[in-house]
Design a protein around this motif. Structure first.
Motif, PDB file in Angstrom:
ATOM      1  N   PRO C  50       0.815  -1.226   0.000  1.00  0.00           N
ATOM      2  CA  PRO C  50       0.000   0.000   0.000  1.00  0.00           C
ATOM      3  C   PRO C  50       0.845   1.272   0.000  1.00  0.00           C
ATOM      4  O   PRO C  50       0.508   2.242  -0.687  1.00  0.00           O
ATOM      5  CB  PRO C  50      -0.803  -0.115   1.311  1.00  0.00           C
ATOM      6  CG  PRO C  50      -0.827  -1.567   1.611  1.00  0.00           C
ATOM      7  CD  PRO C  50       0.469  -2.128   1.109  1.00  0.00           C
ATOM      8  N   THR C  51       1.953   1.261   0.724  1.00  0.00           N
ATOM      9  CA  THR C  51       2.796   2.459   0.768  1.00  0.00           C
ATOM     10  C   THR C  51       3.319   2.797  -0.624  1.00  0.00           C
ATOM     11  O   THR C  51       3.311   3.959  -1.050  1.00  0.00           O
ATOM     12  CB  THR C  51       3.997   2.225   1.709  1.00  0.00           C
ATOM     13  OG1 THR C  51       3.527   1.581   2.882  1.00  0.00           O
ATOM     14  CG2 THR C  51       4.671   3.526   2.060  1.00  0.00           C
ATOM     15  N   VAL C  52       3.781   1.740  -1.339  1.00  0.00           N
ATOM     16  CA  VAL C  52       4.303   1.956  -2.691  1.00  0.00           C
ATOM     17  C   VAL C  52       3.194   2.472  -3.608  1.00  0.00           C
ATOM     18  O   VAL C  52       3.410   3.394  -4.399  1.00  0.00           O
ATOM     19  CB  VAL C  52       4.919   0.655  -3.246  1.00  0.00           C
ATOM     20  CG1 VAL C  52       5.251   0.801  -4.720  1.00  0.00           C
ATOM     21  CG2 VAL C  52       6.167   0.294  -2.463  1.00  0.00           C
ATOM     22  N   LEU C  53       2.004   1.859  -3.470  1.00  0.00           N
ATOM     23  CA  LEU C  53       0.889   2.286  -4.317  1.00  0.00           C
ATOM     24  C   LEU C  53       0.537   3.742  -4.042  1.00  0.00           C
ATOM     25  O   LEU C  53       0.298   4.517  -4.967  1.00  0.00           O
ATOM     26  CB  LEU C  53      -0.333   1.392  -4.074  1.00  0.00           C
ATOM     27  CG  LEU C  53      -0.228  -0.010  -4.680  1.00  0.00           C
ATOM     28  CD1 LEU C  53      -1.484  -0.816  -4.370  1.00  0.00           C
ATOM     29  CD2 LEU C  53      -0.008   0.054  -6.190  1.00  0.00           C
ATOM     30  N   ARG C  54       0.532   4.107  -2.751  1.00  0.00           N
ATOM     31  CA  ARG C  54       0.230   5.495  -2.395  1.00  0.00           C
ATOM     32  C   ARG C  54       1.268   6.446  -2.984  1.00  0.00           C
ATOM     33  O   ARG C  54       0.927   7.464  -3.575  1.00  0.00           O
ATOM     34  CB  ARG C  54       0.186   5.643  -0.857  1.00  0.00           C
ATOM     35  CG  ARG C  54      -1.228   5.703  -0.283  1.00  0.00           C
ATOM     36  CD  ARG C  54      -1.249   6.295   1.122  1.00  0.00           C
ATOM     37  NE  ARG C  54      -0.280   5.683   2.020  1.00  0.00           N
ATOM     38  CZ  ARG C  54      -0.460   4.510   2.651  1.00  0.00           C
ATOM     39  NH1 ARG C  54      -1.571   3.842   2.488  1.00  0.00           N
ATOM     40  NH2 ARG C  54       0.470   4.029   3.452  1.00  0.00           N
ATOM     41  N   ALA C  55       2.538   6.069  -2.831  1.00  0.00           N
ATOM     42  CA  ALA C  55       3.610   6.907  -3.379  1.00  0.00           C
ATOM     43  C   ALA C  55       3.456   7.017  -4.895  1.00  0.00           C
ATOM     44  O   ALA C  55       3.627   8.094  -5.483  1.00  0.00           O
ATOM     45  CB  ALA C  55       4.973   6.310  -3.028  1.00  0.00           C
ATOM     46  N   VAL C 232      11.078   1.920  -5.271  1.00  0.00           N
ATOM     47  CA  VAL C 232      10.467   0.652  -5.683  1.00  0.00           C
ATOM     48  C   VAL C 232       9.437   0.889  -6.780  1.00  0.00           C
ATOM     49  O   VAL C 232       9.401   0.165  -7.782  1.00  0.00           O
ATOM     50  CB  VAL C 232       9.824  -0.056  -4.469  1.00  0.00           C
ATOM     51  CG1 VAL C 232       9.035  -1.277  -4.916  1.00  0.00           C
ATOM     52  CG2 VAL C 232      10.903  -0.456  -3.470  1.00  0.00           C
ATOM     53  N   PHE C 233       8.633   1.933  -6.621  1.00  0.00           N
ATOM     54  CA  PHE C 233       7.626   2.233  -7.635  1.00  0.00           C
ATOM     55  C   PHE C 233       8.286   2.524  -8.995  1.00  0.00           C
ATOM     56  O   PHE C 233       7.877   1.986 -10.029  1.00  0.00           O
ATOM     57  CB  PHE C 233       6.766   3.425  -7.195  1.00  0.00           C
ATOM     58  CG  PHE C 233       5.709   3.790  -8.174  1.00  0.00           C
ATOM     59  CD1 PHE C 233       4.601   2.962  -8.335  1.00  0.00           C
ATOM     60  CD2 PHE C 233       5.808   4.921  -8.959  1.00  0.00           C
ATOM     61  CE1 PHE C 233       3.619   3.273  -9.254  1.00  0.00           C
ATOM     62  CE2 PHE C 233       4.833   5.238  -9.882  1.00  0.00           C
ATOM     63  CZ  PHE C 233       3.728   4.411 -10.030  1.00  0.00           C
ATOM     64  N   ALA C 234       9.358   3.320  -8.962  1.00  0.00           N
ATOM     65  CA  ALA C 234      10.038   3.664 -10.212  1.00  0.00           C
ATOM     66  C   ALA C 234      10.648   2.427 -10.854  1.00  0.00           C
ATOM     67  O   ALA C 234      10.631   2.257 -12.080  1.00  0.00           O
ATOM     68  CB  ALA C 234      11.118   4.711  -9.953  1.00  0.00           C
ATOM     69  N   MET C 235      11.193   1.528 -10.015  1.00  0.00           N
ATOM     70  CA  MET C 235      11.758   0.286 -10.553  1.00  0.00           C
ATOM     71  C   MET C 235      10.695  -0.528 -11.269  1.00  0.00           C
ATOM     72  O   MET C 235      10.927  -1.088 -12.340  1.00  0.00           O
ATOM     73  CB  MET C 235      12.388  -0.549  -9.431  1.00  0.00           C
ATOM     74  CG  MET C 235      13.726  -0.001  -8.957  1.00  0.00           C
ATOM     75  SD  MET C 235      14.264  -0.790  -7.429  1.00  0.00           S
ATOM     76  CE  MET C 235      14.683  -2.410  -8.028  1.00  0.00           C
ATOM     77  N   ILE C 236       9.510  -0.597 -10.638  1.00  0.00           N
ATOM     78  CA  ILE C 236       8.425  -1.365 -11.256  1.00  0.00           C
ATOM     79  C   ILE C 236       8.041  -0.741 -12.596  1.00  0.00           C
ATOM     80  O   ILE C 236       7.848  -1.440 -13.599  1.00  0.00           O
ATOM     81  CB  ILE C 236       7.208  -1.439 -10.300  1.00  0.00           C
ATOM     82  CG1 ILE C 236       7.589  -2.258  -9.059  1.00  0.00           C
ATOM     83  CG2 ILE C 236       6.001  -2.042 -11.001  1.00  0.00           C
ATOM     84  CD1 ILE C 236       6.547  -2.249  -7.964  1.00  0.00           C
ATOM     85  N   ILE C 237       7.947   0.590 -12.612  1.00  0.00           N
ATOM     86  CA  ILE C 237       7.599   1.280 -13.870  1.00  0.00           C
ATOM     87  C   ILE C 237       8.652   0.980 -14.945  1.00  0.00           C
ATOM     88  O   ILE C 237       8.329   0.667 -16.101  1.00  0.00           O
ATOM     89  CB  ILE C 237       7.486   2.804 -13.633  1.00  0.00           C
ATOM     90  CG1 ILE C 237       6.319   3.123 -12.711  1.00  0.00           C
ATOM     91  CG2 ILE C 237       7.329   3.542 -14.968  1.00  0.00           C
ATOM     92  CD1 ILE C 237       4.961   2.826 -13.285  1.00  0.00           C
ATOM     93  N   ILE C 238       9.919   1.042 -14.561  1.00  0.00           N
ATOM     94  CA  ILE C 238      10.998   0.764 -15.518  1.00  0.00           C
ATOM     95  C   ILE C 238      10.865  -0.655 -16.069  1.00  0.00           C
ATOM     96  O   ILE C 238      10.956  -0.883 -17.276  1.00  0.00           O
ATOM     97  CB  ILE C 238      12.378   0.969 -14.844  1.00  0.00           C
ATOM     98  CG1 ILE C 238      12.638   2.453 -14.637  1.00  0.00           C
ATOM     99  CG2 ILE C 238      13.491   0.353 -15.694  1.00  0.00           C
ATOM    100  CD1 ILE C 238      13.862   2.755 -13.793  1.00  0.00           C
ATOM    101  N   GLY C 239      10.620  -1.596 -15.170  1.00  0.00           N
ATOM    102  CA  GLY C 239      10.441  -2.984 -15.597  1.00  0.00           C
ATOM    103  C   GLY C 239       9.279  -3.140 -16.552  1.00  0.00           C
ATOM    104  O   GLY C 239       9.390  -3.780 -17.595  1.00  0.00           O
ATOM    105  N   ILE C 240       8.146  -2.512 -16.206  1.00  0.00           N
ATOM    106  CA  ILE C 240       6.946  -2.664 -17.044  1.00  0.00           C
ATOM    107  C   ILE C 240       7.184  -2.054 -18.422  1.00  0.00           C
ATOM    108  O   ILE C 240       6.879  -2.669 -19.442  1.00  0.00           O
ATOM    109  CB  ILE C 240       5.715  -2.005 -16.362  1.00  0.00           C
ATOM    110  CG1 ILE C 240       5.304  -2.833 -15.139  1.00  0.00           C
ATOM    111  CG2 ILE C 240       4.550  -1.910 -17.342  1.00  0.00           C
ATOM    112  CD1 ILE C 240       4.213  -2.203 -14.303  1.00  0.00           C
TER     113      ILE C 240
END
Lengths: 268, 252, 267
Positions: C50-55, C232-240
């Motif tokens: 949830p924290t990552v999603l909020r960020a 972490v959020f940016a990493m996920i975006i980069i991966g996607i």
């Protein structure tokens, strides 16, 4: 027999006798061109040093012992990272390749982690481990691991069923089939994966050394950048290029050819 | 269709490794009349493929001349259609596109090309495969495309370099029968290179036996046409001619 | 006889394949959340879902994510397109003669292995920090790999195919258009795929060092403030983004040429 023919014949014989040396032939005109462009003074020296200055700088870096020390650092990091990456990746790849359920459950995850890319891990690794060897090793292991896993899985899964059937009908047990048939069959893929992995790992190392480094060729280049000494940057680039060229075309590519081509297997 | 003549054709190679020259073909002279089917046989290394490559213009001629319809040839050209042992179809083009490649190069329009494709694909019995890629066809079908691709360009001479060597025995016989049918229908001038004696005798009006870069002997094949394997396989004349050529090749 | 490949774009199987692909990733998210909760991980070390999603929502809402993503993609597009436009003609030109191509290929291999990250220091020196330097790094990563692969592609077109074209009356221009370019295309596509792989990593690295916008900068800025959830959020975006680019754009392109034409590819 014309003069041109005999000259060409000499070159062909020479290139056949010294294939490694003939690879350097095209660099001669390139360096000459480089020297010529610098001599024309189209660009300021601060932007583009001449071949002679670069040679001088590399000699002084060698003489001071900086270049050998940094080069050693980079090579050790790469070797350790690659060894650890392979030790983890190959067994994992074999397991995933043999087990359909494991494959279904992990394949997308593997692709995803491969896609995030080594360098994107740097910031969080810095948070976890700080500026140091752990961060760098982690990045290289990570980078080497994924191409090796993915290619190992591919190699195992594309094993030809008739070979396994042949081994079975010759009375081989399941483990024997794995070691005598499936793994050798997957070897060309594993080596291709290793080659790709090291290619990416090498770049990741440079990036890590630039961003977190305290030594190494990447650090040398970035330190030179900060000091505005362009000839040291160029020395770094040339060393990187030569080194990787040697590793890739004199070690990795021949191994790849020796397995893939010798056995007539197509490596994809 | 035009006649083809080779005048004192020679080929010397320069071997850069040994530093010496090798004579692959020496003083070969040969006349092929317009509409004649000549097969060239000989053991491997006798220079038969080199001769064909010189006629086609793929390798430079060391001595002598090649004349098509009385005109000397220089380099490859559309006047000499070639059928290759390895098929050499363009993998990135469909069967129809392969067949109409030559006309397209000449600037023939789309509608006209569609007609050509239809005609020649029907000739080869490949109308159903027009939109497939070569990779999706069997070897026999690929070589049918190879043959009609060369024919569709209306060459003066058709050069065939062991075209059926890489298909299975069954298909080879079918292809040979189809080739005689097409030849009887259209009467092109053909030079057919092969190492298969029965194939040469079956197809040709004349068989040229080659040995070490020289013409050893020419044998006229006066078997009646149309020819089919059903008829010829037990035919005494066919057997006699085949044996005669075989003896020549073995002595070569 | 090889049967024709069955292309059946039935939406049902596509959806099933998508679900099969997404399920393990969802599983990963569940495991992540469980691990963080059960072991009570310090959010500075690794935040929960949830924290990552909020960020992530925060960066979407204030438009900063869109800014970073467009900046990164724009650089990649410009660098890659320029590189391909220059590399393909050059590679073909050099590949036409066998002598020339075997003479020059070590040169291109040399620069291909240097591709990307190693150019960052000198690129920032030449172009200063910003768009120029980063685009140059991407250009370099793609250019040499594509040029080398094009050279390889042209020089490995089988001789009989060239002979066939010549004996069917092909002019120089037609040879280029009908034979050399399509013949080298599988290699060109592979080159683009490999080159963009290097370029994407080079982009992230260059953005960490040499700019104030883009995904790499977003990562590094978050690190400066110990905003692990943004990292972490940016990493996920980069991966996607890379997964979508590679799997949905580059890999199908490679398959369409290599597999349909039955041309064997060496990596």
């Amino acid at each position: 027999m014309t003069y041109a023919q005999s000259l060409w014949g000499m070159y062909v014989r020479w290139a056949a006798a010294w294939p490694a040396l003939s690879a350097f032939a095209p660099f001669v005109p390139l360096i000459a061109l480089w020297g010529f462009v610098v001599w024309l003074e189209l660009f300021p020296r601060v932007f583009l040093p001449g071949p002679f200055e670069v040679l001088q700088t590399s000699w002084s870096l060698l003489y001071k012992g900086i270049l050998p020390a940094y080069l050693g650092d980079s090579m050790v990091r790469l070797a350790v990272g690659a060894a650890a990456g392979m030790a983890l990746a190959i067994p994992l790849g074999i397991f995933i390749g043999l087990n359909q359920r494991a494959h279904d459950a992990t394949w997308p995850v593997l692709l995803f982690f491969q896609a995030i890319g080594d360098i994107a891990w740097l910031p969080i690794l810095l948070v976890w481990f700080g500026f140091g060897l752990t961060t760098m090793t982690f990045v290289i292991v990570y980078t080497v691991m994924f191409p090796v896993i993915l290619n190992t899985v591919l190699g195992i899964r594309s094993a030809r069923p008739e070979l396994e059937r042949a081994a079975q009908s010759l009375g081989a047990s399941r483990t024997r089939i794995l070691f005598e048939v499936t793994l050798p069959g997957a070897l060309p893929n594993i080596i291709t994966g290793l080659r790709n992995g090291l290619g990416y790992g090498w770049r990741a190392l440079i990036a890590a050394e630039i961003i977190v480094g305290t030594s190494g060729i990447g650090f040398l280049m970035f330190d030179a950048r900060r000091a505005g000494s362009v000839d040291e940057i160029v020395v770094g680039m040339i060393v990187l290029g030569i080194l990787w060229y040697i590793v890739d075309s004199w070690i990795l590519a021949p191994i790849e050819r020796a397995t893939g081509e010798r056995w007539g297997l197509v490596t994809t | 269709m035009k006649n083809l003549s080779l005048e004192n054709l020679s080929k010397t190679y320069f071997d850069p490794y040994a530093g010496t020259t090798v004579n692959a073909v020496q003083d070969v002279s040969l006349n092929v009349a317009a509409g004649e089917f000549v097969a060239v046989v000989g053991p491997s290394g006798c220079g038969k493929t080199t001769i064909l490559n010189m006629i086609a213009g793929f390798v430079p001629i060391s001595g002598g001349r090649v004349l098509v319809g009385g005109k000397e040839v220089k380099g490859p050209g559309p006047d000499r259609g070639v059928v290759f042992q390895s098929f050499a179809l363009f993998p990135w083009k469909t069967v129809a596109e392969n067949v109409t490649f030559g006309p397209k190069m000449r600037g023939v329009g789309k509608a006209e090309r569609a007609k050509i494709a239809e005609e020649y694909l029907a000739l080869a019995g490949l109308s159903h495969a027009a939109d497939r890629y070569p990779n999706e066809l069997s070897g026999g079908m690929q070589q049918r495309v190879g043959v009609v691709r060369a024919l569709a360009n209306n060459p003066d001479v058709l050069l065939m370099d062991e075209p059926f060597a890489s298909v299975d025995a069954q298909t080879r016989m079918t292809l040979q029968e189809e080739l005689t049918r097409i030849w009887e229908e259209r009467r092109p001038t053909v030079i057919f290179i092969t190492h298969d004696v029965a194939e040469a005798v079956f197809l040709a009006n004349r068989v040229v036996v080659l040995s070490k870069g020289n013409v050893l002997e020419e044998v006229d094949i006066d078997l009646p046409r149309p020819r089919s394997w059903d008829r010829l396989v037990e035919d005494g004349d066919f057997k006699g001619l085949s044996n005669k050529v075989l003896q020549l090749v073995r002595s070569a | 006889m090889a049967e024709r490949m069955a292309f059946s774009p039935v939406p049902y199987t596509r959806r099933r394949r998508a679900v099969k692909f997404m399920l393990p990733l969802l599983g990963l998210v569940v495991i992540w959340q469980l691990v963080v909760v059960i072991f009570d991980v310090n959010p500075r070390i690794f935040p929960d879902v949830p924290t990552v999603l909020r960020a992530g929502w925060g960066t979407i809402a204030d438009g900063s994510l869109l800014g970073h993503v467009t900046a990164s993609l724009w650089r990649v597009t410009v660098g890659t397109v320029l590189a391909i436009l220059l590399a393909v003609p050059l590679g073909i030109l050099m590949g036409v003669s066998r002598g020339v191509s075997s003479f020059l290929s070590p040169l291109f291999r040399f620069f291909a292995v240097l591709a990307g990250i190693a150019w960052i220091p000198i690129a920032t020196l030449w172009f200063g920090y910003g768009f120029g330097a980063i685009t140059f790094v991407i250009f370099n990563a793609v250019f040499f790999v594509v040029a080398y692969n094009t050279l390889l592609g042209v020089s490995t077109i089988p001789m009989p195919i060239r002979h066939a074209a010549a004996s069917l009356g092909t002019s120089r221009w037609q040879l280029l258009k009908e034979v050399l370019v399509p013949g080298a295309l599988p290699n060109i596509v592979t080159g683009i795929r490999t080159g963009m792989g290097f370029a994407w990593r080079g982009l992230i690295a260059a953005e960490m060092i040499a700019t104030n916008t883009g995904l790499g900068y977003m990562l590094f800025l978050a690190r400066d403030f110990y905003r692990t959830e943004v990292i972490v959020f940016a990493m996920i975006i980069i991966g996607i983004i890379w997964l979508v680019l590679d799997r949905l754009l580059l890999a199908p392109l490679e398959r369409a040429t290599v597999e349909r034409w039955g041309m064997v590819q060496r990596s």
